[in-house]
Write a protein that holds these residues in place. Sequence first.
Motif, short mmCIF file in Angstrom:
data_model
loop_
_atom_site.label_atom_id
_atom_site.label_comp_id
_atom_site.label_asym_id
_atom_site.label_seq_id
_atom_site.Cartn_x
_atom_site.Cartn_y
_atom_site.Cartn_z
N SER A 57 0.93 -1.31 0.00
CA SER A 57 0.09 -0.06 -0.04
C SER A 57 0.84 1.33 -0.06
CB SER A 57 -0.72 0.01 1.32
OG SER A 57 -1.89 -1.13 1.07
N LEU A 58 1.98 1.17 0.78
CA LEU A 58 2.91 2.53 0.67
C LEU A 58 3.37 2.75 -0.52
CD1 LEU A 58 4.62 2.47 4.37
CD2 LEU A 58 2.79 3.92 3.50
N ALA A 59 3.61 1.58 -1.40
CA ALA A 59 4.53 1.80 -2.56
C ALA A 59 3.40 2.22 -3.69
CB ALA A 59 4.87 0.41 -2.90
N GLY A 60 2.04 2.32 -3.42
CA GLY A 60 1.07 2.64 -4.31
C GLY A 60 1.49 4.07 -5.00
N PRO A 61 0.67 4.39 -5.82
CA PRO A 61 0.80 5.72 -6.56
C PRO A 61 0.42 6.96 -5.71
CG PRO A 61 -1.01 4.70 -7.34
CD PRO A 61 -0.39 3.78 -6.52
N GLY A 62 1.24 8.03 -5.83
CA GLY A 62 0.90 9.24 -5.15
C GLY A 62 1.36 9.16 -3.67
N ILE A 63 2.13 8.21 -3.25
CA ILE A 63 2.69 8.22 -1.79
C ILE A 63 4.03 8.50 -1.85
CG2 ILE A 63 2.70 6.87 0.32
CD1 ILE A 63 0.03 5.60 -0.41
N GLU A 64 4.34 9.41 -1.17
CA GLU A 64 6.03 9.94 -1.28
C GLU A 64 6.72 9.84 0.23
OE1 GLU A 64 7.71 10.30 -3.93
OE2 GLU A 64 5.72 10.57 -5.33
N VAL A 65 5.62 9.69 1.19
CA VAL A 65 6.43 9.63 2.87
C VAL A 65 7.07 8.39 2.81
CG1 VAL A 65 5.14 11.71 3.40
CG2 VAL A 65 4.00 9.37 3.19
N GLN A 66 7.80 8.47 3.95
CA GLN A 66 8.27 7.03 4.56
C GLN A 66 8.28 7.15 5.80
OE1 GLN A 66 12.09 6.59 2.37
NE2 GLN A 66 11.48 4.85 1.68
N PRO A 67 7.76 6.54 6.56
CA PRO A 67 7.90 6.50 8.04
C PRO A 67 9.29 6.11 8.48
CG PRO A 67 6.24 4.47 7.65
CD PRO A 67 6.67 5.36 6.21
N ASP A 68 9.43 6.44 9.91
CA ASP A 68 10.80 6.28 10.24
C ASP A 68 10.85 4.75 11.00
OD1 ASP A 68 12.34 8.68 9.96
OD2 ASP A 68 10.56 9.48 11.05
N TYR A 69 9.61 4.44 11.62
CA TYR A 69 9.55 3.05 12.17
C TYR A 69 8.09 2.57 11.91
CZ TYR A 69 13.07 4.85 15.30
OH TYR A 69 14.20 5.15 15.88
N LEU A 70 7.98 1.28 11.90
CA LEU A 70 6.69 0.61 11.85
C LEU A 70 6.47 -0.12 13.15
CD1 LEU A 70 7.33 -1.02 8.37
CD2 LEU A 70 6.26 1.16 8.69
N VAL A 71 5.12 -0.20 13.47
CA VAL A 71 4.58 -1.16 14.51
C VAL A 71 3.86 -2.23 13.77
CG1 VAL A 71 3.36 -1.80 16.59
CG2 VAL A 71 4.97 0.02 16.52
N LEU A 72 4.24 -3.55 13.48
CA LEU A 72 3.29 -4.41 12.63
C LEU A 72 2.39 -5.35 13.51
CD1 LEU A 72 5.98 -5.10 9.90
CD2 LEU A 72 4.09 -3.44 9.95
N VAL A 73 1.39 -5.68 13.00
CA VAL A 73 0.64 -6.73 13.71
C VAL A 73 0.29 -6.29 15.09
CG1 VAL A 73 0.23 -9.21 14.02
CG2 VAL A 73 1.60 -8.41 12.25
N GLU A 74 0.31 -4.83 15.51
CA GLU A 74 0.17 -4.38 16.68
C GLU A 74 1.07 -4.95 17.72
OE1 GLU A 74 -2.90 -6.25 15.96
OE2 GLU A 74 -4.35 -4.71 15.23
#
Length: 260
Positions: A57-74
């Motif tokens: 989803s983050l690689a989709g069109p129109g998305i340029e931002v990159q978070p510094d961290y991810l919390v995945l699966v809560e």
Amino acid sequence: MDNSIQLISTDFDGTLFAEFENPPIPLPLQDLLGGLQAQGVKWVINTGREMSSLMESLAGPGIEVQPDYLVLVEREIHQRHEARYIGLEEWNTPCHRLHGALFERIHAELPRLSAWINARFRATIYEDAYSPLCLIAHNNGDMDAIHAFLEAFCRTVPRLSVVRNDVYARFCHDAYNKGTALAELTRRLGLQPRHVFAAGDHLNDLPMLSPAYAAALAAPANAIQAVQAAVRRHQGFVSNYPHGHGVADAIKYYLADRSS
Ligand SMILES: [Mg+2]
């Protein structure tokens, strides 16, 4: 006392990202987040999603931002190193080990739980790498009943918890949720909850929408009532705008509030 926002924690689906909008993360919010990152503010996407679906989803069109961290699966923390996200093993390894031991303890109960659900509801039940019982209910009414049943079961098993987001649910260890993962990031960055902004829209966001973890709490207009009520109860900001527009509105509100 310095209480400027230094860490921004946003849920993904319904909070930051609206699949049906173009772009799915509003450009003004992308500009705001990018500008804050350029000033040294850290941004974490704190989501129930796993890596591959989030990256897609983050690689989709129109998305340029990159978070510094991810919390995945809560529960799992990942940190960006250039273009890649690397798991924070000091946190993720014990997290994985504790979940494995906990799930081993409930293994024998799973057929009974599935049978109870199947006898009463049309629901999809499956196992994945993160939970031996994952569930997609047919609707939120069914999920309310199944959720209550699973919570009653959790009360019989120390440390077992159920995490729900809309019609989705899975089991987890109660030491790991969006709030405790955010606390760990805050600690690692040498910050305090007074430096933290957190925004979410659904039940799985409630653990991080707490003054114990973030002084600046926010919800977009589309957040479910329980989330809006929690944010209001803690003197947080509920935007009149939905999704990412509401997050941008809330960040601006807190930046203005704290610069005055
Ligand atoms: Mg959400």
